[in-house]
Structures are given as structure tokens and as C-alpha cells.
Scaffold this active site. Structure first.
Site, mmCIF file in Angstrom:
data_model
loop_
_atom_site.group_PDB
_atom_site.id
_atom_site.type_symbol
_atom_site.label_atom_id
_atom_site.label_comp_id
_atom_site.label_asym_id
_atom_site.label_seq_id
_atom_site.Cartn_x
_atom_site.Cartn_y
_atom_site.Cartn_z
ATOM 1 N N TYR A 120 -2.453 -1.226 10.286
ATOM 2 C CA TYR A 120 -2.560 -1.564 8.865
ATOM 3 C C TYR A 120 -1.288 -1.182 8.107
ATOM 4 C CZ TYR A 120 -4.229 -1.220 4.003
ATOM 5 O OH TYR A 120 -4.379 -1.338 2.644
ATOM 6 N N SER B 295 0.833 -1.199 0.000
ATOM 7 C CA SER B 295 0.000 0.000 0.000
ATOM 8 C C SER B 295 0.867 1.247 0.000
ATOM 9 C CB SER B 295 -0.894 0.016 1.240
ATOM 10 O OG SER B 295 -1.527 1.272 1.428
#
Length: 287
Positions: free
Chosen positions: A191, A178
Site C-alpha cells: 500500500y 497518504s
């Protein structure tokens, strides 16, 4: 305590996650943009999180390019059935496999059934993930912390371990990291930490497997319109501006990300391993 007792239930009661694409408006755009050219002809791909979002777009594009697809997902049976139909309409075989990727036993089963029903996995796409926003690090519970790591990074170890005996020269592993790994995210501490682990795992696994002819790469999407963010992965008050902080001033669509996975899965990228592609709306990152 046994490993099985350590595993936590997916966090599908704390918030709306993982979320159904069938309930999302407007609908994400998963449709491949071009005709296929047999770049994955005769291959089989195991794709996690393939019921919706980026995973569905990858499944659709891989099928158009000739691959059979194992659709691995948690519990969104309607979305998975839709993805299966999409793959089959491209003339390819699809199977659906529901379960918790945080459990090693399910990962073993998913690979075993892919081998039994599709012959082998030539391509492993580790795309599934979960995120839970918290403004204060003290609000991240032990259950959430462990759950996020189990889903986002433990699953990649489990699936790779299970798939390893079946990976041959020319096989490819593609992991989904990400943009948050590179620029951080103040409300997605756990995350973004898993995404950093995924990038390091990608680079290290590449070094481990490259001499055996197995290439390992990753894709680091920016803000993409999928069920993940609007259905609990991002505070509701922030959704109106979702993606507007990118140079392109909009979120991306899943079919704008899937071609990066295709490139890394096929022979077009035969001289690439240990690398990360960045479909992120123009955000400049290091790496």
C-alpha cells in the site's frame, strides 16, 4: 495472456474490504461545515471511492459548492445511494457508477458516462484505494500485490488517459496519496509503495499538463475514520489506538480532509500544481 486475463478480482472475499460505511460505528462525519460560496458552480467532478469515507465527504462538499458529481465505487450500493442522495439534496445532479477501477474498460466507461450524463469532467478526483496489512513481506501474495497496484495506481493512469481529451484549461486532477508515503508503514508495504508511486505520478503529470492549463495536485491524509481501516485494512487489535500516535492524538474525520480537495479543485489554488497537502493530525513530513 491478454490484458483482460491478467486482471484480478477485487479482494472482497479475503477480508471485509472494501467495507460499508452503513455498518460502521461510530459513523464518520462527512457533513460540510460551512455554507457554500459557488466555488465550483457549473462544474462536474468525477470522484472515485465516493460512496463512503473521504470520497463521500468530497462529494458532499463539492455539491455544496455547485458541482455535479459522478460517484464511482466498487460494490457498496447502499453507501453509493446515500452519497447520491446527499449530492441531490444540495441541488446538484449525481450519477452512480459501479465497477472495478483496476480494469481499463471500466475506467473508460466511467469517463464516457460522466461526459454523456454530466457534460464533461472538469475535476478528476482519484481517491479510491485498498490496503491489506501483512506483518511479513513474505505473506504478501502475488494476487494481493498486483491487486493493490491495479486499484491504487493503475486506475489513476486509466482514468487520466480516458479523461484527458475532456480536460480544458482550468480543469483539475487531485490524487489521494497518504502519510505512509512519507513516513512508511511496516505492515502496509505494498500500500505505501503505491502511495509513493502516486506522489511521483502527481508531480510528473503536473509537469506534463501544466502548460495546457490543467493543474495536478494531491492530498496525503493521515489516519482518517473511514471504513478502510476498521473493516480489514488494519489489524483489529490496533484499532483501539487508531490515530492516537498523531500529535492531535486522534483520527481525523472525512470532513476534515475534504476541504483540502476543494481548495485544490477551485481557483483558490490557481498558482499551485505538483503539490501535496497534508491533513494528518500534525505529523511533520518532508514534502
Amino acid at each position: 495472456m491478454s490484458p483482460d486475463q491478467d486482471m484480478l478480482e477485487p479482494m472482497i472475499h479475503e477480508d471485509a474490504l472494501p467495507g460499508h460505511e452503513s455498518e460502521l460505528e461510530p459513523k464518520p462525519d462527512w457533513v460540510p461545515r460551512f455554507k457554500g460560496s459557488d466555488r465550483l458552480k457549473g462544474k462536474a467532478a468525477l470522484i472515485t471511492g465516493a460512496d463512503s469515507g473521504i470520497g463521500r465527504a468530497i462529494a458532499a462538499l463539492f455539491a455544496r459548492e455547485g458541482a455535479d458529481v459522478a460517484i464511482v465505487y466498487l460494490c457498496e450500493h447502499d453507501d453509493a445511494a446515500k452519497t447520491k442522495s446527499i449530492v441531490e439534496k444540495e441541488g446538484r445532479k449525481a450519477i452512480t457508477l459501479a465497477g472495478d477501477l483496476g480494469e481499463k474498460a471500466f475506467c473508460d466507461e466511467a469517463v464516457m458516462r460522466t461526459v454523456q450524463e454530466l457534460g464533461r469532467p472538469d475535476i478528476l478526483v482519484n481517491n479510491a484505494g485498498e490496503q491489506h496489512p501483512d506483518k511479513d513481506i513474505r505473506d504478501i501474495t502475488d494476487d494481493q500485490l498486483r491487486r493493490t497496484f491495479q486499484t491504487n495506481i493503475f486506475s489513476m493512469f486509466y482514468l487520466t488517459q480516458a479523461a484527458r481529451p475532456h480536460l480544458k484549461p482550468g480543469s483539475a486532477i487531485i490524487n489521494c496519496t497518504s502519510v505512509t508515503m512519507y513516513k512508511g508503514s511496516k505492515e502496509l508495504l505494498d500500500y505505501s509503495a503505491t502511495k509513493g508511486a502516486i506522489t511521483a505520478f502527481t508531480r510528473s503529470l503536473s509537469e506534463n499538463l501544466v502548460k495546457d492549463g490543467v493543474r495536478v495536485n494531491a492530498v496525503a491524509p493521515g489516519p482518517i475514520w473511514t471504513p478502510l481501516n476498521p473493516m480489514g485494512g488494519k489489524p483489529p487489535e490496533e484499532m483501539k489506538d487508531f490515530g492516537k500516535n498523531t500529535p492531535m492524538e486522534r483520527p481525523g474525520q472525512p470532513n476534515e480532509v475534504a476541504p483540502s480537495f476543494l481548495f485544490l479543485a477551485c481557483e483558490d489554488s490557481s498558482y499551485m500544481s505538483g503539490q501535496v497537502l497534508h491533513p494528518n493530525g500534525g505529523v511533520i513530513v518532508n514534502g
